[in-house]
Each structure stands twice: as structure tokens, then as C-alpha cells.
Scaffold this motif. Structure first.
Motif, short mmCIF file in Angstrom:
data_model
loop_
_atom_site.label_atom_id
_atom_site.label_comp_id
_atom_site.label_asym_id
_atom_site.label_seq_id
_atom_site.Cartn_x
_atom_site.Cartn_y
_atom_site.Cartn_z
N LEU A 43 1.19 73.16 88.11
CA LEU A 43 0.79 74.54 88.39
C LEU A 43 0.49 74.79 89.86
O LEU A 43 0.43 75.94 90.29
CB LEU A 43 -0.47 74.89 87.58
N LEU A 44 0.30 73.72 90.65
CA LEU A 44 -0.18 73.89 92.02
C LEU A 44 0.75 74.76 92.87
O LEU A 44 0.31 75.72 93.50
CB LEU A 44 -0.36 72.53 92.69
N GLU A 45 2.02 74.43 92.89
CA GLU A 45 2.97 75.19 93.71
C GLU A 45 3.08 76.62 93.21
O GLU A 45 3.13 77.56 94.00
CB GLU A 45 4.34 74.51 93.70
N ALA A 46 3.09 76.77 91.89
CA ALA A 46 3.20 78.12 91.32
C ALA A 46 2.02 78.98 91.72
O ALA A 46 2.18 80.14 92.11
CB ALA A 46 3.31 78.02 89.79
N MET A 47 0.81 78.43 91.64
CA MET A 47 -0.40 79.20 91.94
C MET A 47 -0.54 79.47 93.43
O MET A 47 -1.07 80.52 93.82
CB MET A 47 -1.62 78.46 91.41
N SER A 48 -0.08 78.57 94.27
CA SER A 48 -0.24 78.72 95.71
C SER A 48 0.84 79.61 96.33
O SER A 48 0.56 80.44 97.19
CB SER A 48 -0.21 77.37 96.41
#
Length: 314
Positions: free
Chosen positions: A121-126
Motif C-alpha cells: 500500500l505504501l506507493e499507492a498511498m504516497s
């Protein structure tokens, strides 16, 4: 979209959510502010108080795509982002988008998945995108993750790493309803789940247009200094091992701007900053003697006590 239109949109969303999320006006405000800011929310509370219901109500209020991800120990990163599949008709590999490709994503019980899956989820959320096999795919706009977790059940769960927590604008709880509200809930649930009858009142394009106003909200230099004083205090106070990051500062700033629009203004006031401070910052600090994911109420009180003596600009 004008500031007034953006504020009216927020009010309409809050009114619609209040039909289902009863007696939780502050929670509804924070949820709509996070949506307007283009950021994400972590709902941390005991089971059965309406975390999933709240996320579903927000999604139903929007004429937008909604997906629910039930996080489990065997969930794989590709189950979230999607993967390359072989098409026999074309004899080529083709990207099959995962459930992350939606406007509102409910990450239910996010702490039940291992860190490798959480990190998907990190790349998606950032950045509003995912990269699969070296190819970057843009996510739809607006994009918002509403994650839930149970703070008391530790068996079979994995604490969210600090880098993951830093991607959430807000961490908040729902809490038990009052006696009168619970009586109303008994009445409204006689004929089924009220959220199923909730009508969409805002389109995804309207939300995206409203989000463009947030960066234009004015903040006086004295309030910028007040914001910086709060963040710097978390970095030097004995109560905290780790203070708020620069990413946290930027997120906090944008949240205050969004709160101003929610209140019908195109400028930030000290009250906006005070209201956003604890929900925006408490999950970004690491308190001395309290492990990550520990007593949230204690950390929030320590942060509130830290902020209280800082001079408020007049």
C-alpha cells in the motif's frame, strides 16, 4: 470549483454520513476533511463499533468505485496491486488490476497481514500509483484508503511500521455511542442495514475539483510558525523518542487547510490547527516506554499536554 462550492460539498457529505454514522459528528468531520485533503485515515477501535460501516457510508455517499480488502495472514501483495496474466488469445502477458484500483479502498483489519503485504500500500498511498514488474500504473482520482484495526488483539497481528503509519493523515477512533444514540440504532436497524439505502450525492469528479482548492487556502505566517513550533516540540520533548517527520508536517498543514474549507473559510485559524493536531500527529510520534501500537490514549494525552503551553498566535 469555488471555495464556497467546496465547503457546501463537504457539508452535504457530512449530512449524508450523519444519517448512518449516528452521534459521531467529529468523526464525520475528520473523515470528510481527509477526503478533501486527498489523504488517508486509520480507524483504530474495538470490534463492532462501526469502523467498516463508516467506510462503507463514505463510499456510498460518492458516485465512485469502492472496494473492500479483507487483510489476512495469507494475503499477497499481488492480491492488492494486481499482477501480469497470460492471455491465450493474444499470446501475451497483460496487466490485471487489483482491488487497489478504486476511489475508496477499505483496508479492513490491516494489521492482520504481514509487513510485506502491508507495504504494497505504501506507493499507492504516497504517490497514487503502483508499480508491477517495473511498469507504473496510475490509480484513479480521487483515491483514499480507509484502514481499520483492532488495538487490543495482538495474536495473529502485525504492528504497522512507522513508515506505513506516516502515510495516514489521521488516526482516530469511533468509540461507543451514547445510550440515546444506541436506542436510535436499535430502531433504524429493525428493517435492515441503513447504509444499504444511502444515496450517492457527490461524484468523483466533483471531489477532485474540490481537492484543488485545498492548496489555495491561506495560512498567516504566525500560524505557520505555530505549526512549526508544535512539530519541533515533538522532536525535542523527553516524552517522545521520535518526533513528527517532515512528511508529517506537510500532511498536518494540508489537513488544516482542508479543515478551514470544511468550516466555510479560505483561511486557517488557530482552532483548525488545534482540532487537527492530535489526530494528525499522535500516530507519528513514538513515546518513551510505550511500544509501537501501544496505549493510544496515553500518547494522545501526552501530545495534548505538550501542545497546550505553546503560545497561540493572536
Amino acid at each position: 470549483m469555488s471555495f464556497r462550492a467546496a465547503s457546501d460539498l463537504c457539508q452535504n457529505l457530512c449530512d449524508n454520513l450523519a444519517k448512518v454514522v449516528l452521534g459521531k459528528d467529529e468523526l464525520v468531520d475528520l473523515l470528510v476533511v481527509a477526503l478533501l485533503a486527498g489523504e488517508h485515515v486509520l480507524l483504530e477501535d474495538v470490534p463492532g463499533v462501526g469502523k467498516t460501516l463508516t467506510a462503507k457510508a463514505l463510499a456510498r455517499s460518492l458516485d465512485a468505485k469502492f472496494t473492500r480488502l479483507q487483510f489476512t495472514p495469507d494475503l499477497l501483495p499481488s492480491d492488492i496491486t494486481g499482477s501480469m496474466i497470460y492471455r491465450t488469445d493474444t499470446s501475451q502477458f497483460e496487466f490485471a488490476p487489483g482491488p487497489i484500483f478504486a476511489n475508496i479502498v477499505l483496508a479492513d483489519e490491516i494489521n492482520r497481514a504481514p509487513p510485506r503485504t502491508q507495504s504494497a500500500l505504501l506507493e499507492a498511498m504516497s504517490e497514487g500509483q503502483v508499480t508491477v514488474d517495473g511498469v507504473t500504473h496510475e490509480l484513479p482520482k480521487p483515491f483514499m484508503v480507509v484502514a481499520t484495526q483492532n488495538p487490543f488483539e495482538y495474536e495473529g497481528t502485525y504492528a504497522l511500521p512507522e513508515s506505513q503509519l506516516d502515510r495516514f493523515l489521521l488516526r482516530t477512533s469511533i468509540g461507543y455511542p451514547s445510550r440515546n444514540v444506541e436506542r436510535d440504532i436499535l430502531t433504524t436497524h429493525k428493517s435492515g442495514e441503513p447504509v444499504d439505502d444511502l444515496q450517492s450525492i457527490v461524484g468523483a469528479a466533483e471531489v477532485s475539483a474540490a481537492q484543488e482548492n485545498v492548496g489555495e487556502v491561506r495560512m498567516d505566517e504566525s500560524l505557520v510558525d505555530y505549526l512549526l513550533d508544535i512539530v519541533e516540540a515533538t522532536r525535542h520533548h523527553d516524552a517522545f523518542q521520535v518526533g513528527v517527520s517532515t512528511r508529517g508536517l506537510l500532511s498536518f498543514h494540508r489537513g488544516c487547510q482542508a479543515m478551514a474549507i470544511r468550516r466555510g473559510r479560505d483561511y486557517v485559524t488557530p482552532d483548525d490547527i488545534k482540532q487537527m493536531a492530535v489526530p494528525s500527529l499522535a500516530h507519528r510520534v513514538l513515546a518513551e516506554g510505550i511500544f509501537q501500537g501501544g496505549n493510544r490514549a496515553v500518547v494522545e494525552q501526552q501530545l495534548a499536554d505538550l501542545i497546550e503551553p505553546i503560545p497561540v498566535p493572536v
